[in-house]
Enzyme design. Sequence first.
Site, PDB file in Angstrom:
ATOM      1  N   HIS A 211       0.818  -1.132  -0.019  1.00  0.00           N
ATOM      2  CA  HIS A 211      -0.035   0.004   0.034  1.00  0.00           C
ATOM      3  C   HIS A 211       0.845   1.136   0.157  1.00  0.00           C
ATOM      4  O   HIS A 211       0.876   2.311  -0.863  1.00  0.00           O
ATOM      5  CB  HIS A 211      -0.936   0.040   1.247  1.00  0.00           C
ATOM      6  CG  HIS A 211      -1.647   1.024   1.440  1.00  0.00           C
ATOM      7  ND1 HIS A 211      -3.236   1.236   0.818  1.00  0.00           N
ATOM      8  CD2 HIS A 211      -1.356   2.315   1.928  1.00  0.00           C
ATOM      9  CE1 HIS A 211      -3.628   2.503   1.196  1.00  0.00           C
ATOM     10  NE2 HIS A 211      -2.590   3.144   1.768  1.00  0.00           N
ATOM     11  N   GLU A 212       1.675   1.319   1.017  1.00  0.00           N
ATOM     12  CA  GLU A 212       2.631   2.425   0.980  1.00  0.00           C
ATOM     13  C   GLU A 212       3.547   2.720  -0.153  1.00  0.00           C
ATOM     14  O   GLU A 212       3.908   3.825  -0.759  1.00  0.00           O
ATOM     15  CB  GLU A 212       3.461   2.629   2.191  1.00  0.00           C
ATOM     16  CG  GLU A 212       2.562   2.407   3.358  1.00  0.00           C
ATOM     17  CD  GLU A 212       1.740   3.830   3.734  1.00  0.00           C
ATOM     18  OE1 GLU A 212       1.745   4.700   3.085  1.00  0.00           O
ATOM     19  OE2 GLU A 212       0.540   3.720   4.469  1.00  0.00           O
TER      20      GLU A 212
ATOM     21  N   HIS B 109       1.733   4.607  -2.783  1.00  0.00           N
ATOM     22  CA  HIS B 109       2.111   6.153  -2.433  1.00  0.00           C
ATOM     23  C   HIS B 109       3.640   6.462  -2.907  1.00  0.00           C
ATOM     24  O   HIS B 109       3.709   7.552  -3.631  1.00  0.00           O
ATOM     25  CB  HIS B 109       2.061   6.380  -1.090  1.00  0.00           C
ATOM     26  CG  HIS B 109       0.572   6.541  -0.423  1.00  0.00           C
ATOM     27  ND1 HIS B 109      -0.206   7.298  -1.124  1.00  0.00           N
ATOM     28  CD2 HIS B 109      -0.062   5.956   0.836  1.00  0.00           C
ATOM     29  CE1 HIS B 109      -1.533   7.286   0.010  1.00  0.00           C
ATOM     30  NE2 HIS B 109      -1.326   6.385   0.629  1.00  0.00           N
TER      31      HIS B 109
ATOM     32  N   GLU C   1      -4.339   8.602  -2.718  1.00  0.00           N
ATOM     33  CA  GLU C   1      -4.880   7.351  -2.129  1.00  0.00           C
ATOM     34  C   GLU C   1      -5.418   6.319  -3.175  1.00  0.00           C
ATOM     35  O   GLU C   1      -5.237   5.129  -3.085  1.00  0.00           O
ATOM     36  CB  GLU C   1      -5.944   7.706  -1.079  1.00  0.00           C
ATOM     37  CG  GLU C   1      -5.768   8.254   0.135  1.00  0.00           C
ATOM     38  CD  GLU C   1      -4.912   7.687   0.971  1.00  0.00           C
ATOM     39  OE1 GLU C   1      -4.564   6.309   1.038  1.00  0.00           O
ATOM     40  OE2 GLU C   1      -3.990   8.102   1.839  1.00  0.00           O
TER      41      GLU C   1
END
Length: 497
Positions: free
Chosen positions: A263-264, A267, A293
């Site tokens: 997930h990160e 980003h 996001e």
Amino acid sequence: MTAYSNLAAHFGRIAALSNAVGILQWDSDVMMPKGAAETRAESTALLHVLRHGMVSDVRIGDWLGEAEGDVSLGEWERANLREIRRVWTVETALPADLVEASSKAVSACEMRWRQARAEADFAGLLPYLGEVLNLQRQIGAAKGEKLGLSPYDALLNDYEPGGSAAKIDTLFDDLAAFLPGFTQEAMEVQARRPALEPLGGPFPTETQRALGIRLMAALGYDFERGRLDISTHPFCGGADNDVRITTRYDEADFTKALMGVLHETGHALYEQGRPQGYLNQPVGAARGMSIHESQSLLMEMQACRSRPFLDFAAPLMRESFAGTGPAWESEAMWRRYTRVEPGFIRVDADEVTYPAHVILRYRLEKALIACDMPLAELPAAWNEGLKSLLGVTVPNDRLGCLQDIHWPSGGWGYFPTYTLGAMTAAQIFDAACTAEPGILPGIGKGDFAPLVGWLRAHIHGRGSLLPTDALLTEATGRPLDAGVFKAHLRRRYIDEA
């Protein structure tokens, strides 16, 4: 120097200062000794005041007036002027003493939150969080007066330029009506399958870290411009060309931390892919948090919880942890990573129930900013809201209203961008796979280059050249359409299951 070159040089210096703040904030969350908190708070507050003074410099208005009449400027320069005017207008609404007070209150509240969360002690956090909330109300009111917005919409504007509570209410009310029935349907389909066998364990932190780094590299993360560390709350931060991510590990269950890393990484790929020629200018910044996001959720939810990715990753997981048996097969991993199970923790929530966590936070923060609810009533309202939305009973405040750092860190107006991002992710991934048929086969081989290449061209490399709606329409052919997200959920959790 021309007016535009003066602006570009000025905002280049602001970017350098912001980079310093970003690294200090990362250090505060990851490495700083507890005893340094007060000194760090003073340093950070001073830097915030200096940055505020630079962004609200009276010369900017004169430079803008002259530069906006310069017909020789190109598309990117004109978009940069638009973004400079936007941030300058917002910043000039705030007095320096309010900026300083907010920075100090946030530093104190973040440190107290770490202790309060560990001890499930909302009462201990209450005076600190109350001060942050009071200052956020003042900031929202000051910005709102300047922009002609409600205080909440003014705070939301920092994270989602052009967004509004009215638009979000419509989207979220629709989702809140759709999700309970869909969740029940998905769980009924899930219940007809054999129970998942346990993976065993323990799973050493260093082995989890090594696997995470291996998969980060597969996604395309540039380790020459970033690093992976541990923090209480996972995040992506740092500075331009120094994009750092964090996660937290549980040696009883590696699956959560691994998806947190992916997930990160989504980003971070966005940050590492921003246009280098405008990296230190407002036009080179990420285009709001719903787009940001969308990039993390696109990688985690759309790509890395897909069957093709787990066909690739399951053997690596099995190899890393010396796993044996059917629980380690790719189909079992897909079922594990698409399991629907209402729970307490937002960052551990499945894709179907996650929006309920966001809707709850959005409704509560909107009420708190509007003074429609006393802060002392937050735990009870939280517990009641989660029971209503997901049917779960929160056992303590550590698993309830103390789990997130956003409110202690001053991030009021941020939460709705998570679910706006989930909808946006579904729409962008659908458009990318339609345009580039090689994306899903590539993911199945651990080759993310086709996907990342498409994102670089249509999202990352566009920076803030276009407003959010225009960027999404350019990339996907239409503005945000919640129907794409609903169709994705139905396909994954009903049709493919």
